[in-house]
Design a protein around this motif. Sequence first.
Motif, PDB file in Angstrom:
ATOM      1  N   LEU D 209     -13.139  17.545  84.555  1.00 22.39           N
ATOM      2  CA  LEU D 209     -14.190  16.765  85.281  1.00 22.39           C
ATOM      3  C   LEU D 209     -14.823  17.708  86.358  1.00 22.39           C
ATOM      4  O   LEU D 209     -15.833  17.926  86.478  1.00 22.39           O
ATOM      5  CB  LEU D 209     -13.710  15.493  85.593  1.00 22.39           C
ATOM      6  CG  LEU D 209     -14.937  14.516  86.447  1.00 22.39           C
ATOM      7  CD1 LEU D 209     -15.818  14.159  85.261  1.00 22.39           C
ATOM      8  CD2 LEU D 209     -14.188  13.195  86.800  1.00 22.39           C
ATOM      9  N   LEU D 212     -16.332  20.882  85.138  1.00 23.53           N
ATOM     10  CA  LEU D 212     -17.697  20.526  84.382  1.00 23.53           C
ATOM     11  C   LEU D 212     -18.864  20.073  85.671  1.00 23.53           C
ATOM     12  O   LEU D 212     -19.754  20.798  85.748  1.00 23.53           O
ATOM     13  CB  LEU D 212     -17.524  19.183  83.679  1.00 23.53           C
ATOM     14  CG  LEU D 212     -18.886  18.854  82.846  1.00 23.53           C
ATOM     15  CD1 LEU D 212     -18.023  19.444  81.278  1.00 23.53           C
ATOM     16  CD2 LEU D 212     -18.873  17.445  82.614  1.00 23.53           C
TER      17      LEU D 212
ATOM     18  N   SER E  44     -21.960  12.204  84.503  1.00 26.92           N
ATOM     19  CA  SER E  44     -21.041  13.109  84.705  1.00 26.92           C
ATOM     20  C   SER E  44     -19.808  12.895  84.003  1.00 26.92           C
ATOM     21  O   SER E  44     -18.948  13.401  83.246  1.00 26.92           O
ATOM     22  CB  SER E  44     -20.758  13.670  86.220  1.00 26.92           C
ATOM     23  OG  SER E  44     -21.709  14.051  86.854  1.00 26.92           O
ATOM     24  N   ASP E  47     -20.191  12.955  80.488  1.00 23.46           N
ATOM     25  CA  ASP E  47     -20.027  14.223  80.034  1.00 23.46           C
ATOM     26  C   ASP E  47     -18.699  14.864  79.896  1.00 23.46           C
ATOM     27  O   ASP E  47     -18.246  15.606  78.824  1.00 23.46           O
ATOM     28  CB  ASP E  47     -20.844  15.204  81.029  1.00 23.46           C
ATOM     29  CG  ASP E  47     -21.362  16.543  80.343  1.00 23.46           C
ATOM     30  OD1 ASP E  47     -21.028  16.610  79.290  1.00 23.46           O
ATOM     31  OD2 ASP E  47     -21.954  17.260  81.155  1.00 23.46           O
ATOM     32  N   ALA E  48     -18.019  14.524  80.933  1.00 25.55           N
ATOM     33  CA  ALA E  48     -16.538  15.014  80.860  1.00 25.55           C
ATOM     34  C   ALA E  48     -15.850  14.278  79.575  1.00 25.55           C
ATOM     35  O   ALA E  48     -15.004  15.019  79.122  1.00 25.55           O
ATOM     36  CB  ALA E  48     -15.740  14.461  82.332  1.00 25.55           C
ATOM     37  N   HIS E  51     -16.215  16.233  76.783  1.00 25.44           N
ATOM     38  CA  HIS E  51     -15.176  17.395  76.676  1.00 25.44           C
ATOM     39  C   HIS E  51     -13.732  17.441  76.398  1.00 25.44           C
ATOM     40  O   HIS E  51     -13.084  18.335  76.358  1.00 25.44           O
ATOM     41  CB  HIS E  51     -15.587  18.038  77.933  1.00 25.44           C
ATOM     42  CG  HIS E  51     -16.690  18.829  77.948  1.00 25.44           C
ATOM     43  ND1 HIS E  51     -18.057  18.152  78.383  1.00 25.44           N
ATOM     44  CD2 HIS E  51     -17.448  20.168  77.616  1.00 25.44           C
ATOM     45  CE1 HIS E  51     -19.029  19.132  78.307  1.00 25.44           C
ATOM     46  NE2 HIS E  51     -18.771  20.220  77.885  1.00 25.44           N
TER      47      HIS E  51
END
Lengths: 251, 372, 372, 235, 235
Positions: D209, D212, E44, E47-48, E51
């Motif tokens: 995190l 990113l 965010s 998005d994390a 990943h």
Amino acid sequence: NTPSESGSTRGVVLVFAAASLKEALDEQVAQFQTAHAQRVRVSYAGSNALAKQIESGAPAAVFVSADEDWMDYLASKRLTADGTRRALLGNELVLIAPAAAKDAASATLSTIDFANHERAKSLISAALGTGRFAMADPRAVPAGKYAQAALRALGLWDSVATRVANTDNVRSALAFVARGEAPLGIVYRTDAMAEPRVRIVARIPTSTHPPIIYSAAIISENDTATARALLTYLASRAAEPVWRKHGFIAK
Amino acid sequence: MIDVDIEKSFPARRGEADASSRRIVAKFKSDARIIALFGKSGSGKTTIVNAIAGLVTPDRGRIAIDHEVLFDSSGALNRSVESRGIGYVFQDGLLFPHLTVKQNLLYGANRAFAGRSSVPVEQVTELLGIDKLLSRASPTLSGGEKQRVAIGRALLSNPRVLLMDEPLASLDAARRAETLRLIERVRDELGVRIIYVSHSIGEVTRLADDVAILNEGHVIACDHTETIFNRADLRPFTGRYEGGALIEATAVAHDHEYFLTRFSFEGGDVVAPGLEVPLGSRVRLRIRARDVTLATERPRGISIRNILTGSIVSMDDRGGAIVEVIVRIGSRDMPSRISRQSRDELQLTTGQQVYLLVKAIAFDKRSMGYTA
Amino acid sequence: MIDVDIEKSFPARRGEADASSRRIVAKFKSDARIIALFGKSGSGKTTIVNAIAGLVTPDRGRIAIDHEVLFDSSGALNRSVESRGIGYVFQDGLLFPHLTVKQNLLYGANRAFAGRSSVPVEQVTELLGIDKLLSRASPTLSGGEKQRVAIGRALLSNPRVLLMDEPLASLDAARRAETLRLIERVRDELGVRIIYVSHSIGEVTRLADDVAILNEGHVIACDHTETIFNRADLRPFTGRYEGGALIEATAVAHDHEYFLTRFSFEGGDVVAPGLEVPLGSRVRLRIRARDVTLATERPRGISIRNILTGSIVSMDDRGGAIVEVIVRIGSRDMPSRISRQSRDELQLTTGQQVYLLVKAIAFDKRSMGYTA
Amino acid sequence: MLTAEEIEIVSLSLRVAMASVILSAPLALACAYLLARTDFFGKSVFDALLHLPLVLPPVVIGYALLLLFGTQGPMGRLLNDGFGITFAFRWTGAALAAAVMGFPLMVRAMRLSLEAVSPKLEMAARTLGASRIRVFLTITLPLALPGVVVGLLLAFARSLGEFGATITFVSNIPGETQTLPLAIYGLTQTPGGDAAILRLCAISVALSLISLIASEWIARRMQTRAQLSGGGALA
Amino acid sequence: MLTAEEIEIVSLSLRVAMASVILSAPLALACAYLLARTDFFGKSVFDALLHLPLVLPPVVIGYALLLLFGTQGPMGRLLNDGFGITFAFRWTGAALAAAVMGFPLMVRAMRLSLEAVSPKLEMAARTLGASRIRVFLTITLPLALPGVVVGLLLAFARSLGEFGATITFVSNIPGETQTLPLAIYGLTQTPGGDAAILRLCAISVALSLISLIASEWIARRMQTRAQLSGGGALA
Ligand SMILES: Nc1ncnc2c1ncn2[C@@H]1O[C@H](COP(=O)(O)OP(=O)(O)OP(=O)(O)O)[C@@H](O)[C@H]1O
Ligand SMILES: Nc1ncnc2c1ncn2[C@@H]1O[C@H](COP(=O)(O)OP(=O)(O)OP(=O)(O)O)[C@@H](O)[C@H]1O
Ligand SMILES: [Mg+2]
Ligand SMILES: [Mg+2]
């Protein structure tokens, strides 16, 4: 910097050990370190990877293999110090089922008797149903080899062969049974004892497979006094209670 | 009816000098069929056009077309771009690079608005001279070819309102003339309202019924084209060298032998090269001050066709080579630009009767816009 | 000396109609300081300029500037773009989007060629009116602002040769005039050779010493600007409505009272608004056919300053409203455009003596190019 | 909050991941540029070779690294004797393994962005006298920056998660090569290690995190400065 | 040339890889679009999370899949009871594992390309009356196609190499879940399996080469049609 230097100059003994020994060996090493004021580090991985790494010059001083094949492999390459190899530990295989399973098939399973070969067969197929039989990969993992040998000797292999779910290590097989994904599996007793979500259905007779032996030796490139002291300690009576606590049979 | 009353700020960002902040304030209203936005580079023309198309959201204000509100900050209304029914010829083309010319042209062609007919594709491509390019990948086009395809694409999308941002900037004279004719046809035959951005006085006076003048982000005037270009106070913005009078005149006679048309306005009659409009049509004629000659006696044996009489209202002598003499003809003021030397030699004085001479061909067809 | 002799084909690709293939054949030579490429949209101007810059590799041929060969297919020579010492104002700007205006302007500024001085940055930015934009991110600029920055960037890169592809297309009249002056200064003070692409006859006649005319991919003529624009056979390419004579004249007197300058050429003298050039300078004057009035008797009491006498050589009567009358003045032919009706009323005939009238202010400063 | 052992693992993991990214970035950029802007014989094969670490099981890559870069391997010997660089059973080896595994991801992202940079802008820069290398550094690279950052990020994340190649190549030595995934692996072999596994997983997630958000921040900073997709007069 | 067993392994691997790519592509595209073109609370973190498969050791992902999608897991039960879809010990599970592991790669590549599409062109399309969805399908997506293809390719290649999550989730059942990496794994554990390993590795390499060339071909075809980076009058 040659690997042997780096192994000794830092005054750290590096042990390469089969991953399944992790908990027990960590405890032994802790005790050894306090007793001898020596630093020991253990790298846990598959025995095959460790053997290949030693072959390519890994700075390991002590190697503990989960079976004898990979120790033989290193011995044939003259990488083990003469006269240091010993059978360190023994283990047993057990047939396990999910602890949570409450159906009739799994209940009657406890009454399994491998001597009664036909009944054992029908009990197992009843318990298995359409499910999978979880065990380590017999082509790859020592536990799998032993389990396959035992099932063959018991005349059960043919009935489970098509239902086998091969895993890359015993722990994954254990996880399948513990999660109830597989109704049956074969793992080491040491693993089964540590997992409350599985129930040991039966012990596999030791006569049905080659002896399960954790073999240990000093690697000649990194042969130091401390390494030898550690190996001696692991094989000593003082170490026995810890091995036993984790389900191993000290040899 | 186009009714715009908006404000939009582009504040200076971090790292930018304060001087780079820009506020666009535009308030104007017009029911012209073609309204031109005229102003220097950077004065805010594209921003206003973008706001009408919905590509830029004003900070506050209201935009309505034909009483249909497209944007209203107080009512929090903001119609989506695609539902505004607006065609847009962008200043920088913006062809779709992955499509062929044909695919670009037809991209918006299936948009249909009730009861609205469109120009046939073949006619558009032929008039724009892009009929041979149809199968070409659009990035391989030349600058002018791109611009023509962009015009065609917008025309074929059946818009109710057409925004054109300097659509003719990189076209040659001949192509420019043809495209102007096409734009007029679109206006007349399809009844599309057009908002036209241009730096060319010729284009603006020919096409636009109304003109909005922009200066440093502000709409400083919006009125009939004639009024705007005849207003002396706007001269600094409408261009010093391009000054002149714009008169609305009625076609009263066609001379089929000499291909001339006679127009009548309150100050008299003028002849100009034949314009194919019905008699009685109102036509906008532009008489540039530089094309007007003054004389103190009626000249003879001269090729100039139009001789009007009037009296000098004022003479604007700024001390250079040129004097601008305003002559009243009927109730109209017509500027004439002559050399100061001529004025002194002819001893012109305010109030004096003079003859005002204009060549027939000074009205070239290309700059005559007919409005009905 | 610019010597171009190249061929380049853009064959039709798979999926394209054959009609879309295009061959550019350019052979011309000129030692003009400013040479203009003039031709319709799609005629190959940008392709030629790209080849000179090294951005397009011709299929065969040779390009040399001042006897330095830049490209030669027979010698397999192809100088790299950056070593050609060429500045290029692209038709589509091509500012670097990640850089500020200032960074764009200075990008090529540290290129130094031996013994070459450059225009000061401040002067360029001020003249182009971009001094307040320096800290701005380049994609936020308006169309005209982008174009001005592109001009500044190329000027500041110290080129030996400057390629300008329609550099003024989206500028307003005032800015255009200022930029033209800047270009002239660059030519004169820095001795930079300029290849200039434009659709505007005004710009071309003002700036260019030589003009190459392009048509459908072929250079069909390349000669002195005056010659080109006076050649009747090129009229279809140089523009019907823009016809006129281009005369080279010498400044012989300045009238400081009336701010007029008297020029002399073989056919007589003319006065025009004062041009600040030393007496004896050669200046190119353009007299547009539409600005010329004919008379059979010498007019009096009229504001027209220039009255020349000559005899009618020919009359081109194409049957429309307009007749082009060519009048010989000394050894020069000057076209005049009058209405056919005027011709008939004045009963003009070939060989007849006529007066040729041109207003002094018809020569506007903006279109007068001085050449020495 | 974290035990001393966990701190050791995390700091080692970060060191390995950073080193692997820094180690491979220049080479990856060079490969990406070659693939994006040039054409040469055997380009497809070269491209395919670059993708191998993605296609082959990590164990095989680890094994290949062991054969090549082990103390007995040809490259390993060369580097050791010639430059005193040892990878075998060192954190540097873990970094090498991570670099190899992340390489195709890095190259692909960079290449994608490089390909999207208009050659016209590069040409414009060259008419201003900029050499190819200056054009690359001042035009191409800044314009491709979002992709370059994404490439670094992907490789970094991949490094944090790399297991198979690492354990096969440099073994699982606490404090030297035992990165987060290897530590987690050890725990999966331990009965009742679930709580510790979850802790380590949470740490991994937190790291990803953070990296990113950092990368987004970098990209956004660059982009506001750069106005890449260029709202221009529209936005 | 190939043994019957090898053919089985290869065809299974291909089936798994294809299925995983097809399964995840639409979702990946949707995620990529969300991330590229919209702003929302918790972006965010979202998005994390995407990943994670990259950052966490594959074993952990495999175990998590087992917990969620096993016959006893909540999702697994739902899908099994509701739609008759079973993942456990099936090739579909291998495909799911591969899809999850390749997902971040796919999303990132797609996102990178979507972000590079000029919003001005989308705006131009909307002035021509195209709805958002039509703009996406006819402008954004075709222009982002190189990145979309790269995303599919990366995920496909990653699928071919996926080992840890697969074996943990669906184990290694010949003919059902034994993909190439799993077959190779078995061989690496046997002393003297090197020749067979090399054969299977060679097959993997061949597959990746083919898929790579295919993807390049697709991308190039699209690009010649599309003229993306637009040599324009320059090229
Ligand atoms: N890559 C290409 N493929 C095919 N045709 C091309 C290509 N580049 C240019 N052309 C064609 O070559 C011709 C000349 O193009 P060029 O850009 O030189 O024209 P131009 O004279 O600069 O026109 P304009 O004034 O419109 O900019 C045009 O018809 C153009 O479509
Ligand atoms: N995003 C932005 N940020 C800052 N300033 C902006 C932005 N967009 C436009 N501007 C400024 O607002 C002013 C008006 O821009 P606009 O594009 O509307 O000008 P224009 O009248 O169309 O000019 P041109 O004739 O040169 O195209 C310009 O000075 C421009 O630099
Ligand atoms: Mg604009
Ligand atoms: Mg061009």
